[in-house]
Design a protein around this motif. Sequence first.
Motif: not given
Lengths: 471, 483
Positions: A320, A463, A466-467
């Motif tokens: 994160f 997001t 974050a991947g």
Amino acid sequence: MIYEYLYALILLGLAGFITLAAGIKTDSKRILGGFTFVVLIAAFFILLFQEKNYSILSLNISSFDTYWALIFLISIMVVIIPSMNDIKKRFDVYYALLLFIALSMVIAAFTYNLIVLFVSFEGVSIGTYVLTAYNKTKRNLEASLKYFMISTIGTSFNIMGIAFFYLSTRTFNLNVAAADIGLGFNRSLLLALAFITIGFGFKIAIFPMQQWAIDTYDGAPNSVSAFLSTGGKLVAYMILLKFLFLGFIPDYNYVFFFFAILAILTMTYGNLAALMENNLKRILGYSSIAQAGYMILVFALIGYSYYPAVLVSREVFVRFAIASAMFYAIAYIFMKAGPFIAMSLVKSDKVMIDDIVGLSKKSRWTALFLAVMLLSLAGVPLTGGFIAKYFLFFSLIIGNLWWLAVIAIINSAISIFYYFRIIIYSYRKEGENDFNMAPGIKYSVIIMGLITLALGVSFALYTYLAGIAII
Amino acid sequence: MSFFAGNQSKTVSLVSLAILTVFFIAYSAFEFRNYTGGVIAYYNTLLAQFHASGITINIDFSLGLTGFTDLLVIISLFITMFAVLMGSKSHGAYFYGLFMAAGFGLAGLFMVRNFLFFYIFWEVVLIPVFFIIGKYGTGNRERSSLKFFIYTHIGSLFLLLSIFTLSTYYFLNTGIFTFQIGDLTALSFLETVPTAGFYFIIFGFLLAFLIKLPSFPLHSWLPDAYNDAPYSGTIMLSGGLVAMGGYGLLGILYPIAGLFPRALAYFIILLGLISIIYFSFSALFQTDLKRMAAYGSAAEMAFITIAFGTALLSTGYVRTLDLSGGMYQIIAHTFVAALIFASLSMLYRRTQTSKIYDLGGLNRELPVLSSFLLIGMLASLGLPSLAGFIGEFSVTISAFQSIGLYTLFIVLGLIITAAFYIWAAQRFLFGYFNERLGRLKDINKQEFLILFFILAGTIFLGVYPTLLFKLLTAYASHLGGLI
């Protein structure tokens, strides 16, 4: 042919020489600047669509690295058009330098070898020394000299740091060092950490290494300051991120304390100093230091060891944290370069806060989007800076670093004072300031403000990051 | 949209707001025919999702209405429309655009059922109001607007931390990161939160909401902001923004309040009592009408703090009465504040002053306007048959069930309120006319209509409260069933 993966690099290098060659025939800023812009766009799309996850020469290309390379290209793209107003002559050398810097930055993004990292980093640095002094006024030369002197000290620290790193790990390659589990505690590694942090810390403008930054940002041409405080800083930031994540295994809790203390000092110093400043470019310089403080919170998190009290596994909050660092980088380019570029609206050499009075009367869209970018720096919702900060603080909290998050939040509350002061001044009615409303500057500010707004609702981008936030 | 409308921006804003309001009232009349409490009209869309290595992040945008929030949305649309209506012709498109943005934020805040967007809307309201005060205000407006912003922003930063903590604990239980209000305030989940963490969470929430309300020690932004804002801005502040604090207490915090320690409930009641008495006394010593009305409005809002505190202690029907009284007070206060500040605005336009000692005997020159002003003041002190009465009465009688004779302090506050309003009215409405003001023209038809509609609303709320009270009671008893 294996070199098909290097098309973007080859393109940037060739285009740099072509720009220099074209300088023999023309000094038209439109042709040269336009060419540079097109080349950067082309390199951008080549990098975006080419295959990921392969290695060639000493380059190791993953989605993570490509993302940073794209960010660096963006940080150059945003200054190309505004610099047409700042730079007086010899556009060929200027734009060629920008292209060479872009080349170095992309290499720095892709490599994991400390020697190559160092060389490409120096490529960026040397280019920026020249850019800072480009207009050859007394202010420019003074700024450049300060920058050059301090940076060479930083360079020597870097060399020392790399040498000590080699001494402890027997390798220059960060990936190999990361794979070497049996590293254990090592005093020379501690020295390597200190030296490397100091060396790159000069560029990032972390607290004790920040003095040059204010003077240099103040003295350089506006678009160069914009580049120095975004692109130049982010390169060093990314290198340090890679270095800490791969070179130091998680048990080294001193990394955490070292950076936690540095982060607190940096943001507090930046915010408090900015409160008492009246020179607008210096306020932005101090705010740039404060932002560096928020950004190195990520380093502290990377170094934070896993304790039973930690809520999620280390992997999760580090991921994160890195994703918010990546988001912060893209938001930071727009929100920081935008205000610096907006300083070109003011016609005086030394931009004081009074000089911006009446901006909203002259052009309310420019004033509005300048305000948007300043709000983004302050971390107000619906701007890119908000999401970056939101998830950064969020990862601090899930990493069980309450106190650090509280300190950062208090700092972010302090910072509102001076950002809002600028906004208030720009909305004051009285005052007879004359503004330089060249379309290149005006529309750059507006477009960058719009992008900052767009980033404010880009939850999907976060997001996605974050991947891919795996170094 | 109003940003682009140029000279016609006022009309454009008004028309679009009117259409929205009518549409929304019709919609909610349809949706809430057989309301039994709970969230209805639920809408949810998943904006982004991340799923890897055993964790999931969901970012949803979800809207939902309860009986309470439905009314709040209506009054936020209404108050925005009214604030726009009171804006003068000299203000440009920017002014109306800011009001529309603030109104959008308000309505969004009341509708949204996701904490991430709750926080975003919470801040979206602040920024336009900051600009309204800072750019169009009077007096020391820059300082006041900054003070207002810093105060509320510090509150919201703690709100942010509380939200983070909540979602982190939720993650520990379920392995999913989510910011849904419904999930995060479920009692079955909150009972598993460690006590220290839970106290931290409610501290953050309480701080943010009490600053906004405003309650006693956290109020010092209020007089400056109210005083230096343009009159439209003051109407927006007193009618719309303080409702955010009330909604936070009764709509967000109350559903989880069953887990509060009892000492905290007493502390909140104490804050409310101090607020009532302190604000009433402060109002008594003001020489400026606008400042006086600001303190009066804050004293009225203190009833909500008390309602919240006493509802924590009581059970059954008393609690329902308490909660719905507090909610009703928020709605009534919007109308009363609109009436008072609108009349003051019209008065200021004529006399160019709001100092009590510069006025006097206005009833001779401005009979209609001063009647409206007087009715507004009477409504504010809770005269029966006007809007303010219902909420204050319900809160007071149900407070008696929980805190017994300490209710006398509320009554004392009411007496002081009555005293300062009547004292002020005696000074500037009746008595000798201050001849220095010259000839004054009474309000024209348009202004009369504006005030008349507000007054009609105020009287309607005071005489026939059942229509709204039914919704609020249904919601409140539903909340009672939860705990």
